[in-house]
Design a protein around this motif. Sequence first.
Motif, PDB file in Angstrom:
ATOM      1  N   SER A  30       0.833  -1.207   0.000  1.00 39.80           N
ATOM      2  CA  SER A  30       0.000   0.000   0.000  1.00 39.80           C
ATOM      3  C   SER A  30       0.866   1.254   0.000  1.00 39.80           C
ATOM      4  O   SER A  30       1.615   1.503   0.922  1.00 39.80           O
ATOM      5  CB  SER A  30      -0.917   0.001   1.226  1.00 39.80           C
ATOM      6  N   HIS A  31       0.792   2.016  -1.062  1.00 41.19           N
ATOM      7  CA  HIS A  31       1.489   3.301  -1.117  1.00 41.19           C
ATOM      8  C   HIS A  31       0.794   4.161  -2.161  1.00 41.19           C
ATOM      9  O   HIS A  31       0.114   3.651  -3.057  1.00 41.19           O
ATOM     10  CB  HIS A  31       2.964   3.115  -1.447  1.00 41.19           C
ATOM     11  N   GLU A  32       0.936   5.437  -2.017  1.00 40.41           N
ATOM     12  CA  GLU A  32       0.336   6.342  -2.993  1.00 40.41           C
ATOM     13  C   GLU A  32       1.140   7.637  -3.005  1.00 40.41           C
ATOM     14  O   GLU A  32       1.598   8.104  -1.971  1.00 40.41           O
ATOM     15  CB  GLU A  32      -1.133   6.648  -2.629  1.00 40.41           C
ATOM     16  N   THR A  33       1.295   8.176  -4.198  1.00 39.84           N
ATOM     17  CA  THR A  33       1.968   9.468  -4.321  1.00 39.84           C
ATOM     18  C   THR A  33       0.912  10.513  -4.637  1.00 39.84           C
ATOM     19  O   THR A  33       0.088  10.329  -5.530  1.00 39.84           O
ATOM     20  CB  THR A  33       3.025   9.424  -5.433  1.00 39.84           C
ATOM     21  N   THR A  34       0.911  11.582  -3.869  1.00 41.29           N
ATOM     22  CA  THR A  34      -0.104  12.603  -4.072  1.00 41.29           C
ATOM     23  C   THR A  34       0.595  13.953  -4.067  1.00 41.29           C
ATOM     24  O   THR A  34       1.727  14.084  -3.606  1.00 41.29           O
ATOM     25  CB  THR A  34      -1.173  12.522  -2.969  1.00 41.29           C
ATOM     26  N   SER A  35      -0.054  14.955  -4.624  1.00 37.71           N
ATOM     27  CA  SER A  35       0.587  16.270  -4.602  1.00 37.71           C
ATOM     28  C   SER A  35      -0.379  17.308  -4.049  1.00 37.71           C
ATOM     29  O   SER A  35      -1.561  17.340  -4.381  1.00 37.71           O
ATOM     30  CB  SER A  35       1.046  16.666  -6.005  1.00 37.71           C
ATOM     31  N   VAL A  36       0.126  18.111  -3.138  1.00 38.96           N
ATOM     32  CA  VAL A  36      -0.648  19.203  -2.548  1.00 38.96           C
ATOM     33  C   VAL A  36       0.141  20.485  -2.810  1.00 38.96           C
ATOM     34  O   VAL A  36       1.316  20.576  -2.460  1.00 38.96           O
ATOM     35  CB  VAL A  36      -0.826  18.973  -1.030  1.00 38.96           C
ATOM     36  N   PHE A  37      -0.471  21.458  -3.440  1.00 38.82           N
ATOM     37  CA  PHE A  37       0.189  22.729  -3.794  1.00 38.82           C
ATOM     38  C   PHE A  37       1.498  22.479  -4.547  1.00 38.82           C
ATOM     39  O   PHE A  37       2.538  23.060  -4.221  1.00 38.82           O
ATOM     40  CB  PHE A  37       0.488  23.575  -2.542  1.00 38.82           C
ATOM     41  N   ASN A  38       1.461  21.597  -5.530  1.00 36.78           N
ATOM     42  CA  ASN A  38       2.639  21.270  -6.344  1.00 36.78           C
ATOM     43  C   ASN A  38       3.752  20.524  -5.591  1.00 36.78           C
ATOM     44  O   ASN A  38       4.802  20.262  -6.155  1.00 36.78           O
ATOM     45  CB  ASN A  38       3.245  22.532  -6.991  1.00 36.78           C
ATOM     46  N   LEU A  39       3.529  20.276  -4.318  1.00 35.22           N
ATOM     47  CA  LEU A  39       4.499  19.485  -3.575  1.00 35.22           C
ATOM     48  C   LEU A  39       4.033  18.033  -3.609  1.00 35.22           C
ATOM     49  O   LEU A  39       2.979  17.710  -3.068  1.00 35.22           O
ATOM     50  CB  LEU A  39       4.569  19.936  -2.115  1.00 35.22           C
ATOM     51  N   SER A  40       4.804  17.168  -4.248  1.00 31.93           N
ATOM     52  CA  SER A  40       4.364  15.776  -4.287  1.00 31.93           C
ATOM     53  C   SER A  40       4.967  15.037  -3.107  1.00 31.93           C
ATOM     54  O   SER A  40       6.131  15.235  -2.754  1.00 31.93           O
ATOM     55  CB  SER A  40       4.785  15.144  -5.615  1.00 31.93           C
ATOM     56  N   PHE A  41       4.167  14.249  -2.448  1.00 32.32           N
ATOM     57  CA  PHE A  41       4.717  13.410  -1.387  1.00 32.32           C
ATOM     58  C   PHE A  41       4.095  12.027  -1.436  1.00 32.32           C
ATOM     59  O   PHE A  41       3.054  11.815  -2.040  1.00 32.32           O
ATOM     60  CB  PHE A  41       4.582  14.051  -0.006  1.00 32.32           C
ATOM     61  N   LYS A  42       4.795  11.112  -0.831  1.00 31.79           N
ATOM     62  CA  LYS A  42       4.441   9.701  -0.947  1.00 31.79           C
ATOM     63  C   LYS A  42       4.033   9.178   0.423  1.00 31.79           C
ATOM     64  O   LYS A  42       4.711   9.451   1.418  1.00 31.79           O
ATOM     65  CB  LYS A  42       5.668   8.944  -1.454  1.00 31.79           C
ATOM     66  N   VAL A  43       2.935   8.472   0.469  1.00 31.70           N
ATOM     67  CA  VAL A  43       2.579   7.803   1.720  1.00 31.70           C
ATOM     68  C   VAL A  43       2.743   6.308   1.520  1.00 31.70           C
ATOM     69  O   VAL A  43       2.448   5.771   0.470  1.00 31.70           O
ATOM     70  CB  VAL A  43       1.116   8.080   2.167  1.00 31.70           C
ATOM     71  N   LYS A  44       3.243   5.639   2.543  1.00 26.92           N
ATOM     72  CA  LYS A  44       3.259   4.186   2.513  1.00 26.92           C
ATOM     73  C   LYS A  44       3.118   3.655   3.931  1.00 26.92           C
ATOM     74  O   LYS A  44       3.084   4.445   4.889  1.00 26.92           O
ATOM     75  CB  LYS A  44       4.507   3.649   1.819  1.00 26.92           C
ATOM     76  N   TYR A  45       3.001   2.346   4.026  1.00 31.72           N
ATOM     77  CA  TYR A  45       2.650   1.773   5.331  1.00 31.72           C
ATOM     78  C   TYR A  45       3.733   1.987   6.377  1.00 31.72           C
ATOM     79  O   TYR A  45       3.443   2.046   7.569  1.00 31.72           O
ATOM     80  CB  TYR A  45       2.316   0.282   5.176  1.00 31.72           C
ATOM     81  N   THR A  46       5.006   2.145   5.945  1.00 32.65           N
ATOM     82  CA  THR A  46       6.087   2.304   6.927  1.00 32.65           C
ATOM     83  C   THR A  46       6.019   3.650   7.655  1.00 32.65           C
ATOM     84  O   THR A  46       6.729   3.847   8.641  1.00 32.65           O
ATOM     85  CB  THR A  46       7.466   2.171   6.258  1.00 32.65           C
ATOM     86  N   ASP A  47       5.149   4.564   7.181  1.00 29.25           N
ATOM     87  CA  ASP A  47       4.992   5.847   7.872  1.00 29.25           C
ATOM     88  C   ASP A  47       4.333   5.676   9.231  1.00 29.25           C
ATOM     89  O   ASP A  47       4.437   6.543  10.101  1.00 29.25           O
ATOM     90  CB  ASP A  47       4.110   6.802   7.036  1.00 29.25           C
ATOM     91  N   THR A  48       3.601   4.580   9.397  1.00 29.85           N
ATOM     92  CA  THR A  48       2.807   4.388  10.612  1.00 29.85           C
ATOM     93  C   THR A  48       3.302   3.150  11.360  1.00 29.85           C
ATOM     94  O   THR A  48       3.250   2.045  10.815  1.00 29.85           O
ATOM     95  CB  THR A  48       1.320   4.200  10.219  1.00 29.85           C
ATOM     96  N   PRO A  49       3.786   3.329  12.577  1.00 34.41           N
ATOM     97  CA  PRO A  49       4.302   2.171  13.330  1.00 34.41           C
ATOM     98  C   PRO A  49       3.286   1.030  13.452  1.00 34.41           C
ATOM     99  O   PRO A  49       3.650  -0.141  13.351  1.00 34.41           O
ATOM    100  CB  PRO A  49       4.624   2.765  14.704  1.00 34.41           C
ATOM    101  N   SER A  50       1.996   1.381  13.643  1.00 34.95           N
ATOM    102  CA  SER A  50       0.977   0.333  13.796  1.00 34.95           C
ATOM    103  C   SER A  50       0.866  -0.525  12.542  1.00 34.95           C
ATOM    104  O   SER A  50       0.638  -1.733  12.639  1.00 34.95           O
ATOM    105  CB  SER A  50      -0.388   0.955  14.062  1.00 34.95           C
ATOM    106  N   PHE A  51       1.006   0.099  11.379  1.00 29.36           N
ATOM    107  CA  PHE A  51       0.895  -0.668  10.132  1.00 29.36           C
ATOM    108  C   PHE A  51       2.117  -1.556   9.940  1.00 29.36           C
ATOM    109  O   PHE A  51       2.006  -2.675   9.417  1.00 29.36           O
ATOM    110  CB  PHE A  51       0.713   0.270   8.927  1.00 29.36           C
ATOM    111  N   LYS A  52       3.277  -1.062  10.372  1.00 28.03           N
ATOM    112  CA  LYS A  52       4.479  -1.897  10.308  1.00 28.03           C
ATOM    113  C   LYS A  52       4.291  -3.128  11.185  1.00 28.03           C
ATOM    114  O   LYS A  52       4.600  -4.248  10.784  1.00 28.03           O
ATOM    115  CB  LYS A  52       5.705  -1.097  10.784  1.00 28.03           C
ATOM    116  N   TYR A  53       3.767  -2.895  12.393  1.00 27.31           N
ATOM    117  CA  TYR A  53       3.502  -3.997  13.322  1.00 27.31           C
ATOM    118  C   TYR A  53       2.504  -4.979  12.709  1.00 27.31           C
ATOM    119  O   TYR A  53       2.680  -6.205  12.813  1.00 27.31           O
ATOM    120  CB  TYR A  53       2.965  -3.416  14.635  1.00 27.31           C
ATOM    121  N   PHE A  54       1.494  -4.452  12.033  1.00 24.19           N
ATOM    122  CA  PHE A  54       0.491  -5.289  11.369  1.00 24.19           C
ATOM    123  C   PHE A  54       1.149  -6.210  10.341  1.00 24.19           C
ATOM    124  O   PHE A  54       0.882  -7.411  10.301  1.00 24.19           O
ATOM    125  CB  PHE A  54      -0.550  -4.381  10.703  1.00 24.19           C
ATOM    126  N   VAL A  55       2.039  -5.634   9.508  1.00 23.10           N
ATOM    127  CA  VAL A  55       2.718  -6.422   8.475  1.00 23.10           C
ATOM    128  C   VAL A  55       3.590  -7.497   9.115  1.00 23.10           C
ATOM    129  O   VAL A  55       3.553  -8.669   8.715  1.00 23.10           O
ATOM    130  CB  VAL A  55       3.556  -5.502   7.560  1.00 23.10           C
TER     131      VAL A  55
END
Lengths: 162, 162
Positions: A30-55
């Motif tokens: 699970s990951h997605e790249t999105t852009s807000v005000f021309n700033l693109s950033f990427k979210v993925k599961y490793t951003d959240t400790p709980s999701f890492k624990y889940f994996v």
Amino acid sequence: MAKAKRLCTLLIRLLAFGATLSATIVMATSHETTSVFNLSFKVKYTDTPSFKYFVIANAIGSVYGLLVFFLPAESLLWRLVVALDVVFTMLLTSSISAALAIAYVGKKGNSHAGWLPICGQVPDYCDHVTGALVSGFTGVIIYMGLLLYSIHTILNPLPVKA
Amino acid sequence: MAKAKRLCTLLIRLLAFGATLSATIVMATSHETTSVFNLSFKVKYTDTPSFKYFVIANAIGSVYGLLVFFLPAESLLWRLVVALDVVFTMLLTSSISAALAIAYVGKKGNSHAGWLPICGQVPDYCDHVTGALVSGFTGVIIYMGLLLYSIHTILNPLPVKA
């Protein structure tokens, strides 16, 4: 009769293995790249400790689920499997609860703490995580059923006729 | 010997009951009023769904723990207690995981999601919640020990000498 029961248990274990494995894979991809005000950033599961624990927890659960298949039918280790089922069901339960709690904040936010929902910005990521949670939940439910059934079988001392 | 064992189990169950009860009370009484820029606001556990779930789960666990004390030693229901222990230990495990996941975000925040930590503003509330989590965790560990011990007792068919 005993053979049919054993086959049935193995089939249910196969289902549980499939559920935990797909939960691991879906969450890990699970990951997605999105852009807000021309700033693109990427979210993925490793951003959240709980999701890492889940994996991690679901990966461990999958490995355990796989190992059980290679246990010979006559092995005395089957007695240990009930205790191990308890431990791994707890592990899976705690991982899904932690991930669910965080996913709920991601979806609804928490106005008291000033945490904004993020699913509006990254809908695909949210769908992916939801899929993983559903899959993980299925695995936990199956393991819980297996566990209660094992305990029922062990504890019921009354031989039922026919 | 059997009587001593039974007394020991009841003592451990008393500890578990105490842990879940104090977790419920400490979490339910956690609140703090703070003021930011002359605006005073109040935080309490009902602001967070996970903490509400924690209180409810631990209250249910406490009631169950209390009821077990009134079960006569000869009752056939003791067989059911193992299965109920599984269910309630899972309930407690899931509640503590969910509360812990949220408390971690409250303590550390999550920079990727833009969620700021709130413990700096409400330190007393955070301490209260931490106390409740420690108490709840103790309860879960005790119940898990009881459960594994029950399964060990039931499954061990080899009479050990001496």
